[in-house]
Design a protein around this motif. Structure first.
Motif, PDB file in Angstrom:
ATOM      1  N   PHE A 253       0.855  -1.188   0.000  1.00 29.79           N
ATOM      2  CA  PHE A 253       0.000   0.000   0.000  1.00 29.79           C
ATOM      3  C   PHE A 253       0.891   1.237   0.000  1.00 29.79           C
ATOM      4  CE2 PHE A 253      -2.256   3.373   2.422  1.00 29.79           C
ATOM      5  CZ  PHE A 253      -3.271   3.618   1.504  1.00 29.79           C
ATOM      6  N   ASP A 254       0.820   1.988  -1.099  1.00 30.12           N
ATOM      7  CA  ASP A 254       1.574   3.236  -1.234  1.00 30.12           C
ATOM      8  C   ASP A 254       0.728   4.354  -0.623  1.00 30.12           C
ATOM      9  OD1 ASP A 254       2.911   5.511  -1.948  1.00 30.12           O
ATOM     10  OD2 ASP A 254       2.876   5.142  -4.113  1.00 30.12           O
ATOM     11  N   SER A 255       1.078   4.772   0.573  1.00 30.97           N
ATOM     12  CA  SER A 255       0.262   5.767   1.275  1.00 30.97           C
ATOM     13  C   SER A 255       0.397   7.153   0.655  1.00 30.97           C
ATOM     14  CB  SER A 255       0.629   5.805   2.760  1.00 30.97           C
ATOM     15  OG  SER A 255       2.002   5.992   2.951  1.00 30.97           O
ATOM     16  N   ASN A 256       1.368   7.365  -0.212  1.00 30.13           N
ATOM     17  CA  ASN A 256       1.453   8.637  -0.933  1.00 30.13           C
ATOM     18  C   ASN A 256       0.352   8.753  -1.982  1.00 30.13           C
ATOM     19  OD1 ASN A 256       4.088  10.109  -0.096  1.00 30.13           O
ATOM     20  ND2 ASN A 256       4.738   7.975  -0.353  1.00 30.13           N
ATOM     21  N   SER A 257       0.116   7.678  -2.714  1.00 31.38           N
ATOM     22  CA  SER A 257      -0.887   7.710  -3.784  1.00 31.38           C
ATOM     23  C   SER A 257      -2.212   7.084  -3.367  1.00 31.38           C
ATOM     24  CB  SER A 257      -0.356   6.958  -5.011  1.00 31.38           C
ATOM     25  OG  SER A 257      -0.227   5.567  -4.731  1.00 31.38           O
ATOM     26  N   GLY A 258      -2.189   6.233  -2.362  1.00 33.47           N
ATOM     27  CA  GLY A 258      -3.382   5.503  -1.957  1.00 33.47           C
ATOM     28  C   GLY A 258      -3.618   4.244  -2.764  1.00 33.47           C
ATOM     29  N   ASN A 259      -2.657   3.868  -3.604  1.00 32.84           N
ATOM     30  CA  ASN A 259      -2.811   2.708  -4.471  1.00 32.84           C
ATOM     31  C   ASN A 259      -2.035   1.511  -3.950  1.00 32.84           C
ATOM     32  OD1 ASN A 259      -4.397   4.148  -6.382  1.00 32.84           O
ATOM     33  ND2 ASN A 259      -2.523   5.012  -7.268  1.00 32.84           N
ATOM     34  N   LEU A 260      -2.470   0.313  -4.382  1.00 31.25           N
ATOM     35  CA  LEU A 260      -1.706  -0.903  -4.110  1.00 31.25           C
ATOM     36  C   LEU A 260      -0.723  -1.143  -5.244  1.00 31.25           C
ATOM     37  CD1 LEU A 260      -4.031  -3.753  -2.742  1.00 31.25           C
ATOM     38  CD2 LEU A 260      -2.384  -2.367  -1.501  1.00 31.25           C
ATOM     39  N   VAL A 261       0.515  -1.449  -4.892  1.00 30.25           N
ATOM     40  CA  VAL A 261       1.543  -1.768  -5.880  1.00 30.25           C
ATOM     41  C   VAL A 261       1.846  -3.264  -5.741  1.00 30.25           C
ATOM     42  CG1 VAL A 261       3.828  -1.249  -6.751  1.00 30.25           C
ATOM     43  CG2 VAL A 261       2.498   0.541  -5.598  1.00 30.25           C
ATOM     44  N   PRO A 262       1.555  -4.061  -6.771  1.00 32.77           N
ATOM     45  CA  PRO A 262       1.726  -5.516  -6.643  1.00 32.77           C
ATOM     46  C   PRO A 262       3.184  -5.956  -6.741  1.00 32.77           C
ATOM     47  CG  PRO A 262       0.972  -4.967  -8.841  1.00 32.77           C
ATOM     48  CD  PRO A 262       0.979  -3.675  -8.073  1.00 32.77           C
ATOM     49  N   VAL A 593      -9.147   6.721   3.717  1.00 32.95           N
ATOM     50  CA  VAL A 593      -9.172   6.462   5.158  1.00 32.95           C
ATOM     51  C   VAL A 593      -7.825   5.898   5.605  1.00 32.95           C
ATOM     52  CG1 VAL A 593     -10.217   5.047   6.974  1.00 32.95           C
ATOM     53  CG2 VAL A 593     -11.663   6.166   5.266  1.00 32.95           C
ATOM     54  N   LEU A 594      -7.279   4.967   4.839  1.00 31.86           N
ATOM     55  CA  LEU A 594      -5.988   4.380   5.184  1.00 31.86           C
ATOM     56  C   LEU A 594      -4.873   5.415   5.101  1.00 31.86           C
ATOM     57  CD1 LEU A 594      -6.334   0.951   3.340  1.00 31.86           C
ATOM     58  CD2 LEU A 594      -6.553   1.392   5.788  1.00 31.86           C
ATOM     59  N   GLN A 595      -4.977   6.340   4.179  1.00 32.94           N
ATOM     60  CA  GLN A 595      -3.994   7.430   4.114  1.00 32.94           C
ATOM     61  C   GLN A 595      -4.071   8.305   5.365  1.00 32.94           C
ATOM     62  OE1 GLN A 595      -5.233   8.753   0.051  1.00 32.94           O
ATOM     63  NE2 GLN A 595      -3.020   8.873  -0.346  1.00 32.94           N
ATOM     64  N   LEU A 596      -5.306   8.582   5.820  1.00 26.52           N
ATOM     65  CA  LEU A 596      -5.468   9.388   7.027  1.00 26.52           C
ATOM     66  C   LEU A 596      -4.824   8.706   8.227  1.00 26.52           C
ATOM     67  CD1 LEU A 596      -9.207  10.541   6.736  1.00 26.52           C
ATOM     68  CD2 LEU A 596      -7.177  11.962   6.424  1.00 26.52           C
ATOM     69  N   ALA A 597      -4.937   7.372   8.295  1.00 28.09           N
ATOM     70  CA  ALA A 597      -4.446   6.622   9.451  1.00 28.09           C
ATOM     71  C   ALA A 597      -2.964   6.307   9.362  1.00 28.09           C
ATOM     72  CB  ALA A 597      -5.235   5.328   9.599  1.00 28.09           C
ATOM     73  N   THR A 598      -2.322   6.736   8.275  1.00 27.17           N
ATOM     74  CA  THR A 598      -0.887   6.452   8.129  1.00 27.17           C
ATOM     75  C   THR A 598      -0.131   7.751   7.805  1.00 27.17           C
ATOM     76  OG1 THR A 598      -1.294   5.790   5.797  1.00 27.17           O
ATOM     77  CG2 THR A 598      -1.230   4.042   7.466  1.00 27.17           C
ATOM     78  N   LEU A 599       0.015   8.059   6.529  1.00 29.68           N
ATOM     79  CA  LEU A 599       0.878   9.174   6.145  1.00 29.68           C
ATOM     80  C   LEU A 599       0.343  10.521   6.611  1.00 29.68           C
ATOM     81  CD1 LEU A 599       3.437  10.088   4.713  1.00 29.68           C
ATOM     82  CD2 LEU A 599       2.133  10.176   2.571  1.00 29.68           C
ATOM     83  N   ASN A 628      -7.278  -7.277   1.609  1.00 32.29           N
ATOM     84  CA  ASN A 628      -7.041  -6.029   0.900  1.00 32.29           C
ATOM     85  C   ASN A 628      -7.946  -4.940   1.480  1.00 32.29           C
ATOM     86  OD1 ASN A 628      -6.702  -3.887  -0.823  1.00 32.29           O
ATOM     87  ND2 ASN A 628      -7.363  -4.961  -2.671  1.00 32.29           N
ATOM     88  N   PRO A 629      -7.482  -4.209   2.492  1.00 32.95           N
ATOM     89  CA  PRO A 629      -8.339  -3.196   3.123  1.00 32.95           C
ATOM     90  C   PRO A 629      -8.665  -2.012   2.232  1.00 32.95           C
ATOM     91  CG  PRO A 629      -6.106  -3.077   3.985  1.00 32.95           C
ATOM     92  CD  PRO A 629      -6.155  -4.292   3.113  1.00 32.95           C
ATOM     93  N   THR A 630      -7.994  -1.853   1.085  1.00 34.76           N
ATOM     94  CA  THR A 630      -8.374  -0.775   0.181  1.00 34.76           C
ATOM     95  C   THR A 630      -9.703  -1.083  -0.503  1.00 34.76           C
ATOM     96  OG1 THR A 630      -7.221  -1.675  -1.754  1.00 34.76           O
ATOM     97  CG2 THR A 630      -5.945  -0.255  -0.263  1.00 34.76           C
ATOM     98  N   GLU A 631     -10.068  -2.364  -0.549  1.00 39.87           N
ATOM     99  CA  GLU A 631     -11.357  -2.762  -1.120  1.00 39.87           C
ATOM    100  C   GLU A 631     -12.368  -3.094  -0.031  1.00 39.87           C
ATOM    101  OE1 GLU A 631     -10.672  -5.952  -3.839  1.00 39.87           O
ATOM    102  OE2 GLU A 631      -9.708  -4.673  -5.348  1.00 39.87           O
ATOM    103  N   ASN A 632     -11.906  -3.716   1.037  1.00 38.78           N
ATOM    104  CA  ASN A 632     -12.775  -4.069   2.170  1.00 38.78           C
ATOM    105  C   ASN A 632     -12.082  -3.584   3.437  1.00 38.78           C
ATOM    106  OD1 ASN A 632     -14.546  -5.158   4.028  1.00 38.78           O
ATOM    107  ND2 ASN A 632     -13.735  -7.244   3.827  1.00 38.78           N
ATOM    108  N   ILE A 633     -12.520  -2.460   3.967  1.00 37.45           N
ATOM    109  CA  ILE A 633     -11.824  -1.842   5.086  1.00 37.45           C
ATOM    110  C   ILE A 633     -11.753  -2.773   6.293  1.00 37.45           C
ATOM    111  CG2 ILE A 633     -13.867  -0.723   6.046  1.00 37.45           C
ATOM    112  CD1 ILE A 633     -10.255   0.687   5.915  1.00 37.45           C
TER     113      ILE A 633
END
Length: 664
Positions: A253-262, A593-599, A628-633
């Motif tokens: 999880f790239d908290s800068n972009s909010g995307n998953l990098v595989p 939401v994950l960005q708020l809780a991290t970066l 994958n919490p970006t799809e299912n928190i």
């Protein structure tokens, strides 16, 4: 028939003698209740003329606090034969609890539960709403029981795990450690007669008024025992890699972009991230490799509203929380932080220390209180010298004091936040120097009235009654949002604590923890069915609608560019999972939401150069999630591995040490 009558008569005689003997040795005792050193209430114990043990317990905590009367009759086994508890609970809702044995059955009923089970009258009923009195009677029974262990009702067991004898100020005492009620041992001080001498903690202490000068000495001795317990756990549950640690082939999880990098591989050396590689890159030889396939690797979570206790650390790391802000505590926090940093107690980084200040008075909060602005300025100076980064003002502060205290805090490089003082609106507090506001209800109060005495529970009930009618698109609210944006005010909403408060009655599970209650020890489970605020008849839906409006406020603030800081003010770890789920329920995308809780949290705190994202050169604080919490928190609950400062912690083992089942 005559034989049965004779046996009954002998039994009645022995029971009568036991009661008469108890009356001669069970003298009436009175205790004071102190909250962080301030007298807050009373506890008493006595035996009445009918053979009832009678206990009363009451304290005032900012207008909240229980008022209980408990009556108990013991049977010949030393277990509770009959119990009645009446009064009000911490939130001032009426409670009633009864228990009795009847013809081989144990039967109980309270405002939150009821049941019956076949029992042999030796098991000890554990009350939901009881006082320190039944705790004393239980320990007296355990002391006379084989293995110092007693079966509990409705279920479970309790055991004395350790007894230390010590003499303090010439008084011979014993410190008794009991397991079976919480995540870690509970402690109680007994005198020579096996009576409660004191119950001591950094938050609330109960002791006879003639002995209150001994609190610090009792606390020091007890602290040594607690620290030794946690140090053993830290040694057993911490893995220190002997070489490079590699998390291979994972979804990052790239908290800068909010995307998953595989297909990413992260390499850690010591406590630092030394490389983030693609699947085809070669990892260093002799590395400790962990397969991250089909899992999500993301930065450790931040909980932005905690009141850290020693036992909280394992809960935080097991849930993936590696950094916390402490939003007011005793000075014990400084020692707890040192222990977490040194890993003599497992716990997160305490990245913000907020020094508490309130004005002396009947509703003053628990902590440092002042009588003048000059005392407040001196307190701010002292906090700054001790390494605090923030000042938290509380509800009793004179509104006229906010500006000079804010100026002092800012001059020393500290942020100012807190509750909005009583008879002051949030808008004025911001103009007078607030940088951040704790709790979303404080925002709603801005649109009610400055005549509401928010030192009392009205700061909850008034919001529950009126928030549903707030027009978020109206000019008044939008002007307030604009002020928040212009002044760059951060909001620490702790929204989930209001869900149970506004929407549940006794007997209904607290929605904050409903999803994980069956994983908790039974005695802890029971405590989460006590209900929230007293809800007037006919206003149930109105209160629920008011909670929904709090979620709407979060979405409106977020979409308007106001910074939200996810935090809990509740049970460590599990409460943050629910807080993040509620942010998504409000309509905020899970990635954000994950960005708020991290970066974003790291940026606001000023530690984003080291934490908040998984990048080369940053500290090794991250978590591996089965899902994958970006799809299912809610996948945020499925933490399989926590890395903090390069050390490895396995949540399943951490939870097991606390008597909690892992998610699988």
């Amino acid at each position: 028939m005559m034989k049965n009558i004779l046996v009954f008569a002998i039994g009645l005689f022995l029971f009568s003698c036991q009661q008469e003997s108890a009356r001669t040795v069970y003298a009436a005792k009175d205790y004071n209740v102190y909250i962080q050193g301030n007298l807050a209430g009373k506890h008493s114990s006595r035996l009445d003329s009918d053979g009832n043990y009678v206990f009363t317990y009451a304290f005032n905590d900012r207008g909240r606090g229980p008022e209980l009367t408990e009556k108990i009759i013991l049977n010949t086994n030393g277990a509770i034969q009959q119990m009645e508890v009446s009064g009000v609970n911490y939130l001032k809702d009426t409670i009633s609890e009864v228990f009795h044995y009847d013809d081989g059955m144990a039967i109980w009923k309270s405002t939150s539960e009821r049941g019956e089970v076949s029992a042999d009258s030796n098991a000890f009923y554990s009350s939901v709403n009881g006082t320190l009195g039944d705790w004393e009677l239980l320990i007296r029974k355990m002391l006379s029981s084989e293995g110092h262990s007693v079966d509990l009702l409705p279920s479970g067991s309790a055991r004395i795990s350790n007894i230390d004898s010590v003499e303090i100020d010439g008084v011979p005492l014993r410190l008794v450690a009991v397991t079976g009620f919480g995540f870690v041992p509970s402690y109680l001080w007994l005198d020579q007669d096996d009576r409660v001498f004191a119950s001591i903690s950094s938050w609330i202490s109960v002791i006879g008024s003639e002995h209150n000068s001994m609190i610090d000495q009792l606390m020091a001795f007890q602290t040594e025992k607690e620290d030794a317990y946690f140090e053993v756990l830290a040694k057993e549950l911490t893995e220190v890699p002997s070489s490079n640690l590699v998390i291979r082939n994972t979804n990052l999880f790239d908290s800068n972009s909010g995307n998953l990098v595989p297909n990413q591989t992260v390499v850690v050396k010591g406590n630092s991230i030394v490389a983030v590689l693609s699947e085809s890159d070669k990892v260093p030889d002799n590395s400790q490799v962990i397969d991250g396939a089909n899992k999500t690797l993301m930065p450790g979570l931040f909980d932005n509203h905690c009141h850290v206790q020693k036992e909280d650390g394992l809960l935080h790391l097991a849930a993936g929380v590696t950094s916390v802000r402490d939003m007011a505590n005793s000075r014990e926090l400084l020692e707890i932080k040192k222990q977490f940093d040194a890993n003599t107690n497992i716990g997160p980084r305490v990245v913000t220390l907020a020094g508490f200040i309130d004005q002396k008075g009947p509703f003053a909060g628990p902590g440092l209180t002042i009588s003048t602005v000059e005392e407040g300025k001196k307190a701010i100076e002292d906090y700054q010298k001790d390494g605090y980064q923030q000042i938290k003002l509380y509800s009793s502060i004179d509104p006229d004091w906010v500006m000079p205290l804010a100026e002092k805090a800012h001059a020393l490089g500290l942020k100012l936040s807190g509750h909005i003082p009583a008879h002051m609106l949030a808008e004025q507090a911001i103009k007078d120097g607030f940088d951040e506001i704790q709790h979303v209800n404080m925002l709603v109060l801005n649109f009610l009235s400055d005549t509401i005495d928010t030192r009392t529970p009205l700061r909850f009930s008034a919001v529950a009654e009126h928030a549903h009618a707030l027009d978020l698109k109206g000019k008044e609210f939008q002007d307030f949002v604009q002020l928040l944006k212009e002044r760059e005010i951060e909001i620490d909403p702790t929204v989930s604590i209001f869900e149970g408060m506004f929407t549940t009655k006794a007997g209904v599970p607290d929605p904050q923890f409903e999803a994980i209650l069956d994983r908790l020890p039974i005695q802890i489970q029971r405590s989460y069915f006590s209900g929230g605020l007293p809800i007037p008849n006919g206003m149930e839906q109105q209160y629920k609608d008011s909670f929904s409006k709090l979620l709407d406020i979060l979405l409106e603030l977020h979409e308007s560019g106001v910074t939200l800081l996810p935090g809990t003010d509740a049970m460590p770890g599990f409460a943050l999972h629910k807080e993040l789920e509620n942010y998504v329920k409000a309509g905020i995308p899970a990635k954000e939401v994950l960005q708020l809780a991290t970066l974003k949290s790291a940026e606001v705190i000023g530690v984003d150069d080291q934490l908040g994202s998984i990048e080369k050169g940053k500290l090794a604080d991250f978590i591996l999630i089965d899902g994958n919490p970006t799809e299912n928190i809610s996948d945020i609950r499925r933490v399989e591995l926590t890395i903090k400062n390069g050390k490895v912690y396995r949540p399943k083992e951490l939870y097991s040490a606390l008597g909690i089942r892992h998610y699988k």
